[in-house]
Design an enzyme around this catalytic site. Structure first.
Site: not given
Ligand code: PXP
Length: 247
Positions: A52, A200, A79, A54, A10, A160, A58, A7, A110
């Site tokens: 994601h 997550h 996402e 959003r 960030h 998930e 952001r 993901n 999330t």
């Molecule tokens: N899976 C989902 C559905 C999420 O919303 C997120 C956070 O955006 C993640 C995985 C990844 O989480 P993390 O950034 O804490 O690894």
């Protein structure tokens, strides 16, 4: 072999901290570029790229998602909130999969699984639209039987499991209890014929336990990999996580 979806949200968070305007319009020499991050992650063995988009935009922008669609060689997992606007966007984009997540403007990230039971009609409409377009839907849900069973009933092929409550537990006892919940959820998901993913809050330490969840197909990991990449570079950060996932 557990697959890794990286993901990259960030990476875009860091870019937006400085270049909010430019990122949505012209692009140009602004950094860090999430698409470059994705390509490096793929080179180091990522099995898919997750973003994601959003509602408040952001971090990831629409432009990023379209560029990823054109550039990456693995799978694009989008996402998204379960709304008509996002459904329309996904049907145009045609990612390999979508992951339906709850979304609230106030949250930092999330914060809980999608309540499939409460939002049954909306989820069903979205799953049906995606199934018709041959886009796999994953439901990001807490590891609770009613959510998992209804998810399977609505025809979503994947779930998930939300590992946030486990990852955020500071004390051993609640963390162990959350892990048992995840184990039961993973077993039930497989029994219901679902592909079971998780995500997550997974990091380089808790991965040692998370990877033992039964029947795991893929993990979606973002914050810890992007953070580690600041020190080691993207490729090393991805390689290290993959090695720990499948140690
Ligand atoms: N899976 C989902 C559905 C999420 O919303 C997120 C956070 O955006 C993640 C995985 C990844 O989480 P993390 O950034 O804490 O690894």
């Amino acid at each position: 072999m557990i697959l890794l979806g990286v993901n990259i949200d960030h990476c875009a968070t860091v870019r937006q901290a400085r270049y909010r305007q430019a990122a949505t319009t012209s692009g140009g020499p602004i950094e860090p570029d999430p698409v470059t991050f994705a390509l490096l992650a793929e080179r180091a063995g990522a099995d898919g790229i997750t973003v994601h988009l959003r509602e408040d935009r952001r971090h990831i922008q629409e432009r990023d998602v379209w560029r990823l669609r054109e550039s990456i060689a693995t799978r694009l997992n989008l996402e998204m909130a379960c709304t008509p606007a996002m459904t329309e966007f996904a049907l145009k984009l045609k990612p390999d999969s979508v992951c339906l997540v709850p979304e609230s403007r106030e949250e930092i990230t999330t914060e809980g699984g999608l309540d499939v039971v409460k939002h049954r009609d909306r989820v069903q409409a979205c799953v049906e639209a995606m199934n018709a377009a041959k886009i796999a839907t994953s439901l990001f849900i807490d590891p609770d039987a009613p959510q998992i069973e209804l998810g399977a009933q609505l025809g979503a092929p994947w779930i998930e499991l939300h590992t946030g409550a486990y990852a955020n537990a500071r004390e051993n006892a609640p963390r162990a209890a959350e892990f048992v919940r995840l184990q039961s959820g993973a077993r039930l998901g497989t029994q219901c014929g679902l592909v079971v993913n998780a995500g997550h809050g997974i990091n380089y330490v808790n991965i040692a336990e998370v990877r033992t969840l039964p029947g795991l197909h893929e993990l979606n990991i973002g914050h810890s990999i992007v953070s580690r990449a600041l020190f080691t570079g993207v490729e090393e950060a991805v390689r290290e996580m993959r090695a720990r996932m499948n140690a």
